[in-house]
Design an enzyme around this catalytic site. Structure first.
Site, mmCIF file in Angstrom:
data_model
loop_
_atom_site.group_PDB
_atom_site.id
_atom_site.type_symbol
_atom_site.label_atom_id
_atom_site.label_comp_id
_atom_site.label_asym_id
_atom_site.label_seq_id
_atom_site.Cartn_x
_atom_site.Cartn_y
_atom_site.Cartn_z
ATOM 1 N N ASN A 182 0.881 -1.333 -0.681
ATOM 2 C CA ASN A 182 0.123 0.358 0.293
ATOM 3 C C ASN A 182 0.954 1.046 -0.012
ATOM 4 O O ASN A 182 0.613 2.839 0.420
ATOM 5 C CB ASN A 182 -0.866 -0.111 0.959
ATOM 6 N N ARG A 187 7.638 6.720 -2.125
ATOM 7 C CA ARG A 187 8.130 6.535 -0.278
ATOM 8 C C ARG A 187 8.976 5.615 -0.193
ATOM 9 O O ARG A 187 9.661 4.735 0.992
ATOM 10 C CB ARG A 187 6.787 6.621 0.201
ATOM 11 N N ARG A 235 4.031 -1.273 8.397
ATOM 12 C CA ARG A 235 5.600 -2.650 8.027
ATOM 13 C C ARG A 235 6.292 -2.778 9.003
ATOM 14 O O ARG A 235 7.113 -3.255 8.505
ATOM 15 C CB ARG A 235 5.811 -1.765 6.811
ATOM 16 N N LYS A 281 0.044 -11.399 -3.477
ATOM 17 C CA LYS A 281 1.089 -10.878 -4.362
ATOM 18 C C LYS A 281 2.614 -10.484 -3.853
ATOM 19 O O LYS A 281 3.189 -10.493 -5.269
ATOM 20 C CB LYS A 281 0.187 -8.949 -4.785
ATOM 21 N N PRO A 298 2.044 -10.909 -10.589
ATOM 22 C CA PRO A 298 1.379 -10.510 -9.405
ATOM 23 C C PRO A 298 0.660 -9.777 -10.162
ATOM 24 O O PRO A 298 -0.039 -8.976 -10.824
ATOM 25 C CB PRO A 298 3.260 -9.385 -9.284
ATOM 26 N N ASP A 300 -2.237 -7.026 -8.598
ATOM 27 C CA ASP A 300 -3.311 -6.526 -7.597
ATOM 28 C C ASP A 300 -4.546 -5.185 -8.334
ATOM 29 O O ASP A 300 -4.844 -6.191 -9.252
ATOM 30 C CB ASP A 300 -2.483 -5.000 -6.814
ATOM 31 N N HIS A 302 -5.064 -2.746 -9.156
ATOM 32 C CA HIS A 302 -4.769 -1.646 -10.893
ATOM 33 C C HIS A 302 -4.769 -2.905 -11.338
ATOM 34 O O HIS A 302 -5.151 -2.876 -12.908
ATOM 35 C CB HIS A 302 -3.384 -1.199 -10.659
#
Length: 307
Positions: A182, A187, A235, A281, A298, A300, A302
């Site tokens: 996420n 970042r 995380r 994922k 993978p 997700d 999107h």
């Protein structure tokens, strides 16, 4: 009454000049202090040290055509977050203990430059680079199969030539993708840079500092509080939990991760998913980018939206 005269050889004692306050420690400095004295560089009183020979750094060809490796379609695209564009279309990163820069030649091929690599280790560095670039896989052959199987890909293939899947160190890849949950590339990169800075410093190129990725033991010395203060959020507990889980593996976490390269994809995904913070994922990303599972895809939200 006569006054007492001081001998000419005696002088007034000067007041010590107060030292200016030291520079405030950075968060990294504070963190390194908590890791103990093992971070201090050892000093030696011995005047006899082995002489390490370095060749003059120079660009050397890899003999890989651009159709097999496009740096701009491979390195800054989200499968690794440790390579920097240190000058226009020149990329620099770390493979193991080797600091390496890559660029395209005028003929489209790729050249590499080793920074501060002893001459005795240059062959090892080149081998590590070729392994990292996954050169055993022929993109040209794969592209022909893809184009014959999918008309949409056939129309896009000419824009994607040289987009290569890397073969990364499994621990490094795992930790990077724990940071990716996420999150966005900017970042994620900052988080990975923070963790990388706990490893051995290798040098600076283009204004960027580069470090060998920290070992599992080194990562185990970080606290969840340290990571939360550094902006990792939820995380942090996943990284700490995964490091502990790897350390508890029979034979050690590094050996366990390497063993996954010999398994089938569904076994790899299931095994990785037992680690804190690793879902299907993230497991697929790690499998694809570091564990030789080239048929992993993978998926997700999107990807589902595009489908």
């Amino acid at each position: 009454m006569q006054s007492l005269k001081l001998p000419r050889t005696m002088k007034k004692r000067r007041r010590p000049i107060p030292r200016p306050p030291s520079t405030p420690p950075t968060p990294q400095t504070l963190l390194l202090k908590t890791l103990g004295a093992s971070n201090n560089k050892p000093t030696s009183n011995s005047s006899k040290k082995p002489r390490i020979l370095f060749n003059t750094p120079k660009w050397l060809p890899l003999n890989i055509p651009q159709s097999e490796l496009s740096l701009s379609l491979t390195l800054p695209t989200g499968q690794t977050f440790r390579w920097k564009e240190t000058t226009h279309l020149h990329y620099t990163g770390v493979i193991g203990s080797h600091l390496i820069s890559l660029k395209h030649l005028q003929n489209g091929g790729v050249a590499y430059l080793l920074h501060q690599t002893p001459s005795s280790e240059e062959d090892d560095a080149r081998s590590a680079l070729l392994d990292f670039l996954n050169v055993g896989i022929s993109l040209t052959e794969i592209w022909e199969v893809f184009k014959a199987s999918d008309l949409r890909f056939a129309g896009l293939a000419r824009y994607l030539g040289g987009a290569r899947v890397l073969r990364q160190d499994p621990l490094e890849c795992l930790i990077q993708f724990l940071c990716s949950s996420n999150n966005n590339i900017g970042r994620i990169t900052k988080m990975v840079d923070y963790l990388s800075s706990l490893g051995n410093y290798l040098g600076s190129v283009g204004g960027f500092d580069f470090y060998e990725f920290p070992s599992l033991d080194r990562l185990s010395m970080i606290s969840e509080e340290d990571l939360r203060k550094a902006g990792f959020g939820y995380r942090a507990k996943y990284i700490i939990g995964t490091v502990k889980a790897l350390q508890s593996k029979p034979g050690g976490g590094i050996e366990w991760l390497a063993s996954l390269r010999e398994m089938d994809l569904h076994q790899v995904v299931d095994a990785l998913s037992t680690l804190p913070g690793v879902g299907p994922k993230v497991a697929a990303c790690i499998a694809l980018f570091s564990l030789d599972q080239h048929h992993a895809i993978p998926v997700d939200t999107h990807v589902w939206q595009e489908c």
